[in-house]
Design an enzyme around this catalytic site. Sequence first.
Site, PDB file in Angstrom:
ATOM      1  N   ASP A   1      39.847 -38.856  -0.460  1.00 24.46           N
ATOM      2  CA  ASP A   1      39.103 -39.543  -1.519  1.00 24.46           C
ATOM      3  C   ASP A   1      40.041 -39.931  -2.668  1.00 24.46           C
ATOM      4  OD1 ASP A   1      37.272 -40.457  -3.359  1.00 24.46           O
ATOM      5  OD2 ASP A   1      36.543 -38.461  -3.911  1.00 24.46           O
TER       6      ASP A   1
ATOM      7  N   SER B   1      30.511 -37.535  -7.402  1.00 14.61           N
ATOM      8  CA  SER B   1      31.138 -38.714  -7.979  1.00 14.61           C
ATOM      9  C   SER B   1      30.958 -38.663  -9.504  1.00 14.61           C
ATOM     10  CB  SER B   1      30.546 -39.992  -7.362  1.00 14.61           C
ATOM     11  OG  SER B   1      31.362 -41.105  -7.629  1.00 14.61           O
TER      12      SER B   1
ATOM     13  N   HIS C   1      34.988 -38.865   0.024  1.00 13.39           N
ATOM     14  CA  HIS C   1      34.176 -38.787  -1.177  1.00 13.39           C
ATOM     15  C   HIS C   1      32.872 -38.020  -0.935  1.00 13.39           C
ATOM     16  CE1 HIS C   1      33.730 -40.227  -5.261  1.00 13.39           C
ATOM     17  NE2 HIS C   1      32.562 -40.790  -5.020  1.00 13.39           N
TER      18      HIS C   1
END
Length: 492
Positions: free
Chosen positions: A435, A172, A460
């Site tokens: 994602d 991320s 993700h």
Amino acid sequence: MKIPLLFLLLVVCLHVDAWKFCHKGRLHGGNLGEPGSRGTLSRSPFVKTLWFKQWLDHFNPRNEETWQQRYFINNEYYQDGGPIFLMIGGEAEASDKWMTQGAWVDYAKKFKALLFQVEHRFYGQSHPTEDISVKNLVYLSSEQALADLATFITKMTDELKLTGKWIAFGGSYPGSLAAWLRMKYPHLIHGAVSSSGPLLAEVDFFDYFRVVDEALESYSEQCLANVKTAHEQVNLLTRHPLGMRKLDESFKLCDPLQTLIKEQKHLSNFWDTLANNFAGVVQYNKDNRIGKTKAGNITIDDLCGIMLNETIGIPVQRLAAINTLLLNATNQTCLDYNYDNMINELRNTSWEGEGARQWTYQTCTEFGFYQTSSYSPHVFGDQFPVDFYIQQCEDIFGSRFNTSFLDRAVDRTNTIYGGLDIDVTNVVFVHGSVDPWHALGITKTKDQGAPAIYIEGTAHCANMYPRDDSDPPQLNQARVEIENHIDSWLRL
């Protein structure tokens, strides 16, 4: 005032018992976590929690203030001369569970690596200042965080007499940091695995909901159509007192709509909250965490299963059922969409929160990333435009954090790091098709020195979590490819 028949049908249909009538009527027919574990995980004697003296401001030599940064170390698999793996902390508290679980641990076993995880400044227990007031948040930035890591690497290499190559890992926002760390400090970091990292800063990130729409549509075109219809029905019901009262009941609202939605800020927050019911599930769909929370176990299959279930009622009733499901999963008794409540929480300058104020500050000063309703055909309505988010920056941090300030800040970020034109080698960019953040990342290989792995059907940071027998073949293959890239870097 004459009330349209369509509106009356909607109000009646908000009662589940009235479904048979409605069915015959005119109406037919959204952060990297802990890895988790199976059973009880005993603490490894090889994992230590330690603290590192860090500079407050790396870019002002006259400022000699320091603070204590938390980090974890695991030397269970390390052999002298082996590589050093560095997991980068992000916009939440760092977890020592990552020191014994996840794909990077499997890589460490193979390559005999020493493991470090460094917590990001201003998150978790790494507190550089006495509070998180605006005057102190000036020291919170990706640039300072990267300099923290560079200082840490230099000191650890010297103090522990490490001779191996350093490889960075991040998922991320830390996925972005991993790539940027390799780019800015190539003499310290030999390679990086950047998972689900958004490299392009963008104020109006409307593509987020494009991917959400595509994910729902990939399950069923009718699912997406029903979601859109449900939100259209909500919109109609907000236009009349009787409809608003029914929405209060069915969506378990903490505050009656009639008392708040005369102000656009509350109405926008209401719509944004409903959309996030889908966005959160899609982003983390089947992300391979083990031992998830109730909310983490909810998938696109569950959402679309409800939206396609005619026995529940018309689409707006099914939307209400999803809302109830998520409220129960997160132990909430009602849906709080009050804008002022949200702002007051984010104005809290103590260390009591879990990082929401700090991350909001970074979006307001570096990245934007605002997941707006600008994307057409407005499945989730069009009531939370980019101005809604910029107003939050001003309301939380001050009037100078306005549109022009944010535009300059985002331009600066892309100038510093290069956005999607980043010039770097020995980095592998990993993204999942489900994602939404892949829309701001590199998903196709532009340079063989910095390849991309695009995993169909995963969400993700899925590649970072522990392996599982239910993993799809494409996810297993991605982990093998990542391992091969690490192997090639270490051989250079």
